[in-house]
Motif scaffolding. Structure first.
Motif, PDB file in Angstrom:
ATOM      1  N   ALA A  57       0.818  -1.213   0.000  1.00  0.00           N
ATOM      2  CA  ALA A  57       0.000   0.000   0.000  1.00  0.00           C
ATOM      3  C   ALA A  57       0.856   1.268   0.000  1.00  0.00           C
ATOM      4  O   ALA A  57       0.410   2.313  -0.487  1.00  0.00           O
ATOM      5  N   LEU A  58       2.084   1.194   0.514  1.00  0.00           N
ATOM      6  CA  LEU A  58       2.966   2.365   0.544  1.00  0.00           C
ATOM      7  C   LEU A  58       3.318   2.862  -0.852  1.00  0.00           C
ATOM      8  O   LEU A  58       3.559   4.052  -1.041  1.00  0.00           O
ATOM      9  N   PHE A  59       3.335   1.972  -1.823  1.00  0.00           N
ATOM     10  CA  PHE A  59       3.617   2.391  -3.200  1.00  0.00           C
ATOM     11  C   PHE A  59       2.553   3.367  -3.691  1.00  0.00           C
ATOM     12  O   PHE A  59       2.856   4.347  -4.352  1.00  0.00           O
ATOM     13  N   TYR A  60       1.302   3.112  -3.348  1.00  0.00           N
ATOM     14  CA  TYR A  60       0.211   3.946  -3.839  1.00  0.00           C
ATOM     15  C   TYR A  60       0.211   5.315  -3.163  1.00  0.00           C
ATOM     16  O   TYR A  60      -0.179   6.309  -3.790  1.00  0.00           O
ATOM     17  N   VAL A  61       0.689   5.377  -1.935  1.00  0.00           N
ATOM     18  CA  VAL A  61       0.887   6.666  -1.262  1.00  0.00           C
ATOM     19  C   VAL A  61       1.938   7.466  -2.019  1.00  0.00           C
ATOM     20  O   VAL A  61       1.774   8.653  -2.296  1.00  0.00           O
ATOM     21  N   GLN A  68       1.121  13.541 -11.307  1.00  0.00           N
ATOM     22  CA  GLN A  68       1.016  14.606 -12.311  1.00  0.00           C
ATOM     23  C   GLN A  68       2.085  14.471 -13.393  1.00  0.00           C
ATOM     24  O   GLN A  68       1.924  14.987 -14.486  1.00  0.00           O
ATOM     25  N   PHE A  69       3.170  13.750 -13.090  1.00  0.00           N
ATOM     26  CA  PHE A  69       4.287  13.589 -14.023  1.00  0.00           C
ATOM     27  C   PHE A  69       4.399  12.187 -14.635  1.00  0.00           C
ATOM     28  O   PHE A  69       4.991  12.022 -15.693  1.00  0.00           O
ATOM     29  N   VAL A  70       3.884  11.187 -13.909  1.00  0.00           N
ATOM     30  CA  VAL A  70       4.213   9.794 -14.219  1.00  0.00           C
ATOM     31  C   VAL A  70       2.983   8.900 -14.137  1.00  0.00           C
ATOM     32  O   VAL A  70       2.148   9.060 -13.248  1.00  0.00           O
ATOM     33  N   ASP A  71       2.900   7.940 -15.062  1.00  0.00           N
ATOM     34  CA  ASP A  71       1.966   6.816 -14.952  1.00  0.00           C
ATOM     35  C   ASP A  71       2.784   5.627 -14.455  1.00  0.00           C
ATOM     36  O   ASP A  71       3.841   5.312 -15.033  1.00  0.00           O
ATOM     37  N   PHE A  72       2.320   4.994 -13.394  1.00  0.00           N
ATOM     38  CA  PHE A  72       3.078   3.926 -12.749  1.00  0.00           C
ATOM     39  C   PHE A  72       2.502   2.545 -13.041  1.00  0.00           C
ATOM     40  O   PHE A  72       1.287   2.383 -13.188  1.00  0.00           O
ATOM     41  N   GLU A  73       3.409   1.580 -13.073  1.00  0.00           N
ATOM     42  CA  GLU A  73       3.037   0.159 -13.084  1.00  0.00           C
ATOM     43  C   GLU A  73       3.836  -0.482 -11.948  1.00  0.00           C
ATOM     44  O   GLU A  73       5.008  -0.180 -11.771  1.00  0.00           O
ATOM     45  N   LEU A  74       3.198  -1.389 -11.200  1.00  0.00           N
ATOM     46  CA  LEU A  74       3.835  -2.039 -10.076  1.00  0.00           C
ATOM     47  C   LEU A  74       3.813  -3.544 -10.276  1.00  0.00           C
ATOM     48  O   LEU A  74       2.744  -4.111 -10.515  1.00  0.00           O
ATOM     49  N   TYR A  75       4.985  -4.174 -10.169  1.00  0.00           N
ATOM     50  CA  TYR A  75       5.101  -5.613 -10.345  1.00  0.00           C
ATOM     51  C   TYR A  75       5.788  -6.235  -9.140  1.00  0.00           C
ATOM     52  O   TYR A  75       6.995  -5.997  -8.928  1.00  0.00           O
ATOM     53  N   PRO A  76       5.047  -7.027  -8.341  1.00  0.00           N
ATOM     54  CA  PRO A  76       5.706  -7.782  -7.280  1.00  0.00           C
ATOM     55  C   PRO A  76       6.625  -8.828  -7.907  1.00  0.00           C
ATOM     56  O   PRO A  76       6.294  -9.412  -8.952  1.00  0.00           O
ATOM     57  N   LEU A  77       7.796  -9.034  -7.319  1.00  0.00           N
ATOM     58  CA  LEU A  77       8.758 -10.004  -7.845  1.00  0.00           C
ATOM     59  C   LEU A  77       8.789 -11.230  -6.938  1.00  0.00           C
ATOM     60  O   LEU A  77       8.699 -11.117  -5.718  1.00  0.00           O
ATOM     61  N   ASP A  78       8.914 -12.391  -7.555  1.00  0.00           N
ATOM     62  CA  ASP A  78       8.982 -13.650  -6.806  1.00  0.00           C
ATOM     63  C   ASP A  78      10.384 -13.936  -6.322  1.00  0.00           C
ATOM     64  O   ASP A  78      11.348 -13.506  -6.862  1.00  0.00           O
TER      65      ASP A  78
END
Length: 78
Positions: A57-61, A68-78
């Motif tokens: 959840a800290l990533f979304y904070v 305003q500058f960036v579109d993010f993608e988040l990938y958990p790694l195994d």
């Protein structure tokens, strides 16, 4: 700690402005979110960041501070 790959796609024409804020304020991570390494491709306006946290959840904070500058993608790694 779980590792994650964050893909930052800089919005058109905003990469330089993003770095102005970064240079003035730093990455602005919430406590518990840790940067490990990053790689930037300026031709494609993209950045890959290897990070870790025990709380996804800290990533979304953090994303909210830069949306305003960036579109993010988040990938958990195994």
């Amino acid at each position: 700690m779980k590792k994650y790959m964050v893909v930052e796609n800089f919005k058109a024409g905003l990469m330089e402005e993003n770095y102005k804020v970064y240079n003035a304020k730093g990455r602005q991570f919430p406590d518990g979110l840790y940067y490990l390494n990053s790689w930037v491709n300026t031709e494609k306006n993209i950045c890959f960041q290897l990070m870790e946290s025990n709380d996804e959840a800290l990533f979304y904070v953090w994303f909210k501070k830069w949306e305003q500058f960036v579109d993010f993608e988040l990938y958990p790694l195994d």
